[in-house]
Motif scaffolding. Structure first.
Motif, mmCIF file in Angstrom:
data_model
loop_
_atom_site.group_PDB
_atom_site.id
_atom_site.type_symbol
_atom_site.label_atom_id
_atom_site.label_comp_id
_atom_site.label_asym_id
_atom_site.label_seq_id
_atom_site.Cartn_x
_atom_site.Cartn_y
_atom_site.Cartn_z
ATOM 1 N N GLU A 24 87.273 30.504 34.221
ATOM 2 C CA GLU A 24 86.417 30.002 33.163
ATOM 3 C C GLU A 24 86.535 30.880 31.927
ATOM 4 O O GLU A 24 86.717 32.076 32.010
ATOM 5 C CB GLU A 24 84.950 29.961 33.615
ATOM 6 C CG GLU A 24 84.669 28.887 34.629
ATOM 7 C CD GLU A 24 84.971 27.476 34.154
ATOM 8 O OE1 GLU A 24 84.848 27.169 32.959
ATOM 9 O OE2 GLU A 24 85.360 26.663 35.006
ATOM 10 N N LYS A 49 82.362 24.734 33.931
ATOM 11 C CA LYS A 49 81.786 24.553 35.270
ATOM 12 C C LYS A 49 81.127 25.859 35.705
ATOM 13 O O LYS A 49 81.648 26.938 35.464
ATOM 14 C CB LYS A 49 82.881 24.161 36.259
ATOM 15 C CG LYS A 49 82.337 23.803 37.617
ATOM 16 C CD LYS A 49 82.992 22.530 38.104
ATOM 17 C CE LYS A 49 82.568 22.164 39.486
ATOM 18 N NZ LYS A 49 81.314 21.475 39.553
ATOM 19 N N VAL A 50 79.994 25.743 36.339
ATOM 20 C CA VAL A 50 79.268 26.903 36.848
ATOM 21 C C VAL A 50 79.852 27.301 38.200
ATOM 22 O O VAL A 50 80.197 26.451 39.020
ATOM 23 C CB VAL A 50 77.758 26.571 36.979
ATOM 24 C CG1 VAL A 50 76.997 27.670 37.672
ATOM 25 C CG2 VAL A 50 77.165 26.304 35.609
ATOM 26 N N LYS A 141 76.578 34.520 37.376
ATOM 27 C CA LYS A 141 77.183 33.437 38.160
ATOM 28 C C LYS A 141 76.970 32.093 37.478
ATOM 29 O O LYS A 141 77.861 31.244 37.481
ATOM 30 C CB LYS A 141 76.596 33.415 39.571
ATOM 31 C CG LYS A 141 77.042 34.583 40.416
ATOM 32 C CD LYS A 141 76.456 34.492 41.797
ATOM 33 C CE LYS A 141 76.891 35.683 42.644
ATOM 34 N NZ LYS A 141 76.310 35.633 43.979
ATOM 35 N N PHE A 142 75.792 31.903 36.911
ATOM 36 C CA PHE A 142 75.537 30.652 36.211
ATOM 37 C C PHE A 142 76.351 30.586 34.922
ATOM 38 O O PHE A 142 76.892 29.556 34.574
ATOM 39 C CB PHE A 142 74.051 30.497 35.875
ATOM 40 C CG PHE A 142 73.215 29.989 37.006
ATOM 41 C CD1 PHE A 142 73.223 28.648 37.351
ATOM 42 C CD2 PHE A 142 72.414 30.848 37.735
ATOM 43 C CE1 PHE A 142 72.441 28.161 38.388
ATOM 44 C CE2 PHE A 142 71.630 30.378 38.781
ATOM 45 C CZ PHE A 142 71.640 29.040 39.110
ATOM 46 N N ASP A 143 76.386 31.714 34.206
ATOM 47 C CA ASP A 143 77.050 31.744 32.900
ATOM 48 C C ASP A 143 77.393 33.188 32.564
ATOM 49 O O ASP A 143 76.504 33.992 32.337
ATOM 50 C CB ASP A 143 76.114 31.153 31.844
ATOM 51 C CG ASP A 143 76.611 31.313 30.418
ATOM 52 O OD1 ASP A 143 77.753 31.747 30.205
ATOM 53 O OD2 ASP A 143 75.840 30.990 29.504
ATOM 54 N N GLN A 146 75.484 34.649 29.712
ATOM 55 C CA GLN A 146 74.022 34.615 29.740
ATOM 56 C C GLN A 146 73.477 36.029 29.760
ATOM 57 O O GLN A 146 73.712 36.778 30.683
ATOM 58 C CB GLN A 146 73.507 33.861 30.975
ATOM 59 C CG GLN A 146 72.016 33.912 31.196
ATOM 60 C CD GLN A 146 71.205 33.291 30.085
ATOM 61 O OE1 GLN A 146 71.617 32.328 29.476
ATOM 62 N NE2 GLN A 146 70.062 33.850 29.808
ATOM 63 N N LEU A 153 69.416 26.966 30.753
ATOM 64 C CA LEU A 153 70.643 26.178 30.793
ATOM 65 C C LEU A 153 70.309 24.781 31.297
ATOM 66 O O LEU A 153 69.453 24.623 32.173
ATOM 67 C CB LEU A 153 71.664 26.788 31.753
ATOM 68 C CG LEU A 153 72.155 28.198 31.488
ATOM 69 C CD1 LEU A 153 73.066 28.662 32.624
ATOM 70 C CD2 LEU A 153 72.873 28.277 30.149
ATOM 71 N N LEU A 155 72.417 21.909 33.136
ATOM 72 C CA LEU A 155 73.684 21.583 33.770
ATOM 73 C C LEU A 155 73.780 20.073 33.951
ATOM 74 O O LEU A 155 72.800 19.432 34.365
ATOM 75 C CB LEU A 155 73.798 22.263 35.139
ATOM 76 C CG LEU A 155 73.519 23.768 35.193
ATOM 77 C CD1 LEU A 155 73.697 24.285 36.611
ATOM 78 C CD2 LEU A 155 74.401 24.524 34.214
ATOM 79 N N ARG A 160 78.255 21.379 35.199
ATOM 80 C CA ARG A 160 78.792 22.028 34.002
ATOM 81 C C ARG A 160 77.665 22.302 33.010
ATOM 82 O O ARG A 160 76.691 21.550 32.956
ATOM 83 C CB ARG A 160 79.841 21.138 33.338
ATOM 84 C CG ARG A 160 81.006 20.774 34.255
ATOM 85 C CD ARG A 160 81.916 19.753 33.612
ATOM 86 N NE ARG A 160 81.152 18.549 33.275
ATOM 87 C CZ ARG A 160 81.692 17.457 32.739
ATOM 88 N NH1 ARG A 160 82.969 17.410 32.465
ATOM 89 N NH2 ARG A 160 80.933 16.396 32.466
ATOM 90 N N ILE A 161 77.820 23.354 32.211
ATOM 91 C CA ILE A 161 76.803 23.700 31.217
ATOM 92 C C ILE A 161 76.893 22.717 30.054
ATOM 93 O O ILE A 161 77.881 22.688 29.326
ATOM 94 C CB ILE A 161 76.969 25.137 30.708
ATOM 95 C CG1 ILE A 161 76.848 26.133 31.861
ATOM 96 C CG2 ILE A 161 75.929 25.435 29.615
ATOM 97 C CD1 ILE A 161 77.214 27.562 31.487
#
Length: 187
Positions: A24, A49-50, A141-143, A146, A153, A155, A160-161
């Motif tokens: 990513e 994608k997260v 892990k999420f972003d 962040q 966020l 999703l 995906r964010i």
């Protein structure tokens, strides 16, 4: 003191590099529209994608983001020590109640907190679950970008964010964003 500062900078840099491994784009937001008030919105083809996320909930259960695939998921990063988090809690709950019937799920991510303080903070404020993340590791892990508490966020149904808000939010701002993402067609 300088040595401690250098260690902290090196640790943060290393965590950022590790978080960026996995394909990513660490600077995914550059491909999205950013407003002056720190709201990042991405069109579907530019959404990152997260990574897989799972962990312990404040109530002692477990959560796995994969179980919410197919739903719009609103992720809010908070701490009981955070005054803006207290200010936005009612707005998050209002938005959750207004959108949960549209196949929308909410998950909080409590960070840099102790469990008792976090549970006491949530009691009577929100009815959706929160992950317990005392070391503040789940945000990455999420972003990988962040870094704000509070932060939210949204999703999309593919994990995906779609939207990132890098500050406290309100129901008047959040609910239309959530509804817009929830109205998107599944591919």
């Amino acid at each position: 003191m300088r040595r401690l500062g250098a260690v902290v900078v090196a640790t943060v840099a290393a965590a950022g590099l590790l978080a960026g491994c996995g394909g990513e784009d660490r600077n995914w937001a550059k491909n999205c529209a950013t407003t002056a008030d720190q709201v990042i919105e991405c069109v579907p083809e530019n959404r990152p994608k997260v990574a897989p996320v799972s962990g312990d909930l404040l109530d002692g259960g477990r959560y796995d983001l994969a179980t919410d695939l197919g739903k719009v998921v609103v992720v809010n990063f908070w701490g009981s020590w955070c005054a803006p988090c207290r200010a936005e809690a009612d707005d998050l709950e209002k938005t959750y109640q207004a959108t949960k019937d549209k196949n929308v799920s909410f998950i909080g991510v409590n960070n840099r907190d102790d469990r008792d303080s976090a549970i006491n903070f949530e009691r009577g404020r929100v009815t959706y679950p929160s992950l317990f993340d005392p070391a503040a590791e789940m945000a990455i892990k999420f972003d990988p970008t962040q870094a704000s508490t509070p932060g939210t966020l949204i999703l999309d149904r593919q994990g995906r964010i779609a939207v990132a808000i890098r500050r406290a939010t309100t129901a008047g701002e959040l609910q239309p964003l959530v509804e817009r993402v929830a109205a998107e067609e599944n591919p």
